[in-house]
Enzyme design. Structure first.
Site, PDB file in Angstrom:
ATOM      1  N   CYS A   2      94.624  -3.372  25.590  1.00 29.89           N
ATOM      2  CA  CYS A   2      95.400  -4.596  25.650  1.00 29.89           C
ATOM      3  C   CYS A   2      94.452  -5.780  25.648  1.00 29.89           C
ATOM      4  CB  CYS A   2      96.211  -4.656  26.941  1.00 29.89           C
ATOM      5  SG  CYS A   2      97.355  -3.285  27.114  1.00 29.89           S
ATOM      6  N   GLY A  28      95.925  -5.215  20.522  1.00 29.53           N
ATOM      7  CA  GLY A  28      97.229  -4.596  20.756  1.00 29.53           C
ATOM      8  C   GLY A  28      98.286  -5.197  19.861  1.00 29.53           C
ATOM      9  N   ASN A 100      94.780  -5.485  31.512  1.00 23.80           N
ATOM     10  CA  ASN A 100      94.212  -4.637  30.483  1.00 23.80           C
ATOM     11  C   ASN A 100      93.522  -3.497  31.223  1.00 23.80           C
ATOM     12  OD1 ASN A 100      91.159  -4.867  28.542  1.00 23.80           O
ATOM     13  ND2 ASN A 100      92.832  -3.462  28.293  1.00 23.80           N
ATOM     14  N   GLY A 101      93.930  -2.262  30.906  1.00 29.97           N
ATOM     15  CA  GLY A 101      93.279  -1.147  31.580  1.00 29.97           C
ATOM     16  C   GLY A 101      94.168   0.062  31.628  1.00 29.97           C
ATOM     17  N   TYR A 254      84.034  -0.306  18.787  1.00 29.78           N
ATOM     18  CA  TYR A 254      85.263  -0.411  18.000  1.00 29.78           C
ATOM     19  C   TYR A 254      86.181  -1.574  18.382  1.00 29.78           C
ATOM     20  CZ  TYR A 254      89.940   0.709  16.335  1.00 29.78           C
ATOM     21  OH  TYR A 254      91.173   0.631  15.752  1.00 29.78           O
TER      22      TYR A 254
HETATM   23  P1  AMP Z   1      90.288   9.554  12.904  1.00 32.58           P
HETATM   24  O1  AMP Z   1      90.956   9.775  11.615  1.00 32.58           O
HETATM   25  O2  AMP Z   1      91.202   9.929  14.053  1.00 32.58           O
HETATM   26  O3  AMP Z   1      88.948  10.189  13.007  1.00 32.58           O
HETATM   27  O4  AMP Z   1      90.095   8.004  13.069  1.00 32.58           O
HETATM   28  C1  AMP Z   1      88.846   7.400  12.952  1.00 32.58           C
HETATM   29  C2  AMP Z   1      89.032   5.909  12.796  1.00 32.58           C
HETATM   30  O5  AMP Z   1      89.844   5.389  13.857  1.00 32.58           O
HETATM   31  C3  AMP Z   1      87.708   5.181  12.826  1.00 32.58           C
HETATM   32  O6  AMP Z   1      87.551   4.583  11.567  1.00 32.58           O
HETATM   33  C4  AMP Z   1      87.840   4.135  13.910  1.00 32.58           C
HETATM   34  O7  AMP Z   1      87.554   2.861  13.379  1.00 32.58           O
HETATM   35  C5  AMP Z   1      89.296   4.194  14.354  1.00 32.58           C
HETATM   36  N1  AMP Z   1      89.441   4.255  15.820  1.00 32.58           N
HETATM   37  C6  AMP Z   1      88.565   4.686  16.739  1.00 32.58           C
HETATM   38  N2  AMP Z   1      89.085   4.613  17.983  1.00 32.58           N
HETATM   39  C7  AMP Z   1      90.327   4.123  17.851  1.00 32.58           C
HETATM   40  C8  AMP Z   1      91.371   3.798  18.781  1.00 32.58           C
HETATM   41  N3  AMP Z   1      91.239   3.994  20.092  1.00 32.58           N
HETATM   42  N4  AMP Z   1      92.509   3.297  18.285  1.00 32.58           N
HETATM   43  C9  AMP Z   1      92.677   3.119  16.966  1.00 32.58           C
HETATM   44  N5  AMP Z   1      91.723   3.397  16.045  1.00 32.58           N
HETATM   45  C10 AMP Z   1      90.561   3.898  16.470  1.00 32.58           C
END
Ligand code: AMP
Length: 495
Positions: A2, A28, A100-101, A254
């Site tokens: 968040c 978010g 946020n948390g 990220y």
């Molecule tokens: P995946 O297909 O599940 O391996 O997604 C990897 C991608 O998700 C990477 O390109 C990251 O930029 C993105 N990503 C990493 N952590 C998160 C997160 N918590 N929420 C949404 N996207 C994420």
């Protein structure tokens, strides 16, 4: 995850809260809410993006010189309107909060508040337990000095509430509060500006809105610290609980926007160093690897890919294009839907790719769906070889502090070796950043005050020291159940 903001000033704040939420939108997209105070509380919240939730009329209705706002990406709690922030209680005084948390003893506390403290938590949102613990404790401490009383209430929050949280809140007739969990896992920055000789304050998850709202960065709220700005503009601060500082490293990998500076670390710079360290590792392990292009997986990996290309002395090419107008595929339930969303979202520039050896750099690999799709797409567009590198190490452990990561067995790295992951995503080579190199990248500049960031999703080392096997099992069971319910709900909606 968040994003939160709180402002206290000498004039109406709703428009600035709205603008701030636009600058926090990346944290978010599920819902947004604003609460203000003008002798009484006003509140507006709803599902969707900030610009979809608030109209011109709402901004006018949200009267007052003090306000808070939140954008939400839920880690606990469903998508019901009852679960949206901010929340408020009428007693003592009238208190409104946003956070946020993630609170991992949410269910126990909800029950304990009901049985022992005779307070009902109506939602499945973990902020509501923080608010109720705070309110209950504040009603017990009627000390001569009001600041002493809220310090006691925050102290009880620090003791009773387990997890990570940065909170902004308003107390009717008193002022604005901002506080952080004892380890400072979630970020909270503080900005100030002077208007007509008076100092005005902003507290937010990131400083991404400071320039447009005219605030100057002042400092981070310290881990375990409470800041209270009363209605006369007087500032009171106290470090309530002193524990080791462990800010979340995934903010740098990220989550945070590249132009943010959190905990004394600039996100853009840290990502440049991540790419540099990754490039060094590739050079060291594979000195003869022939790479024609370094291509970022759009978009959070672009900065790391840029410096990685520079380190390797290879041309950088943005030849994977992302359609930003499609919602995040990550939050769609089910592998098949996610795979389909990726197909719509990403495309490749064939004239750049055909006949080349490509090194794709992504910030992280979670389930492996995106990486698998990218490798396939590049091959279909004529790539000779596809190498894949992640600017962070393999994700293996659940996060309990507010990053929405999947359950453990959904991680592609769960029970797989690097070779097996490489095979799963279909790449010719896979390289993960080493954890020490990631930490070095974040800590390289010496203007921060932490020695060890929180990296538990990489190494299982949970900084709050209260995460037992039982806690992990319980959280995994709850998440699996919630995901299943969510999936069923979305299926019903699409039928
Ligand atoms: P995946 O297909 O599940 O391996 O997604 C990897 C991608 O998700 C990477 O390109 C990251 O930029 C993105 N990503 C990493 N952590 C998160 C997160 N918590 N929420 C949404 N996207 C994420």
């Amino acid at each position: 995850m968040c994003g939160i903001v709180g402002i206290i000033s000498g004039s109406e704040v709703s428009n600035e809260i709205y603008e701030s939420l636009l600058c926090l939108q990346h944290r978010g997209q599920d819902s947004a809410g604003i609460g203000t105070y003008s002798g009484k509380f006003h509140i507006k919240k709803g599902h969707g993006l900030v610009r979809e939730v608030f109209g011109r009329k709402d901004i006018g209705y949200l009267a007052g010189n003090m306000g808070i706002g939140q954008v939400r990406y839920p880690t606990i709690g469903g998508a019901s309107i009852d679960d949206l922030q901010p929340f408020r209680v009428s007693s003592p005084y009238g208190i409104m909060m946003a956070h946020n948390g993630n609170i991992f003893n949410f269910w126990q506390l909800k029950e304990e508040l009901f049985q022992k403290d005779l307070r009902m938590v109506n939602s499945n949102n973990d902020l509501e337990v923080i608010l109720n613990v705070f309110a209950y404790e504040l009603s017990r401490f009627k000390l001569d000095d009001f600041f002493d009383s809220i310090c006691e209430a925050v102290k009880s929050v620090h003791t009773r509430v387990k997890g990570a949280y940065s909170v902004v809140g308003m107390i009717a007739g008193k002022g604005l509060i901002a506080f952080r969990d004892p380890h400072g896992i979630r970020p909270l920055v503080w900005g100030r500006r002077t208007v007509n000789g008076k100092t005005e304050h902003i507290f937010s998850s990131e400083n991404t809105m400071f320039a447009i709202t005219g605030f100057d960065f002042y400092r981070d709220v310290a881990p375990g610290e409470l800041v209270f700005v009363d209605l006369n503009g007087e500032v009171h601060t106290r470090r309530i609980t002193e524990k080791e500082f462990h800010p979340c490293i995934f903010e740098y990998v990220y989550f945070a926007r590249v132009d943010a500076t959190l905990n004394g670390v600039n996100v853009y710079k840290s990502r440049l160093y991540m790419g540099e360290n990754l490039g060094k590792k590739i050079n060291r392990l594979f000195p003869n690897l022939e790479i024609d292009l370094v291509v970022p997986a759009p978009q959070s990996a672009t900065t790391a890919a840029l410096s990685c290309a520079h380190e390797l002395g290879v041309r950088y090419s943005e030849s994977i294009v992302k359609n930003v107008y499609i919602g995040r595929s990550f939050i769609m339930p089910g592998q098949e839907q996610r795979r389909r969303a990726n197909t719509y979202k990403l495309s490749a520039i064939e004239v750049e790719i055909r006949g080349k050896n490509i090194l794709v750099v992504d910030d992280s690999i979670v389930r492996g769906t995106v990486s698998k799709h990218i490798v396939q797409m590049l091959r279909q567009n004529g790539a000779k070889k596809v190498y894949f590198a992640s600017a962070s190490p393999a994700l293996k452990y659940p996060d309990l502090y507010g990053i929405d990561l999947p359950t453990q067995d959904e991680f592609v790295a769960y029970n797989r070796t690097e070779e097996q992951i490489c095979e799963y995503i279909g790449a010719d080579l896979l390289v993960y950043q080493d954890l020490e190199d990631l930490i070095e990248a974040v800590k390289r500049k010496n203007d921060h005050k932490f020695s060890k960031p929180h990296c538990a999703y990489f190494n299982g080392d949970y900084p709050t020291n209260d995460v037992t096997e039982e806690v992990l099992d319980e959280i995994e069971a709850i998440r699996k159940k919630e995901r299943q319910e969510d999936k069923l709900k979305k299926q019903l909606e699409t039928n």
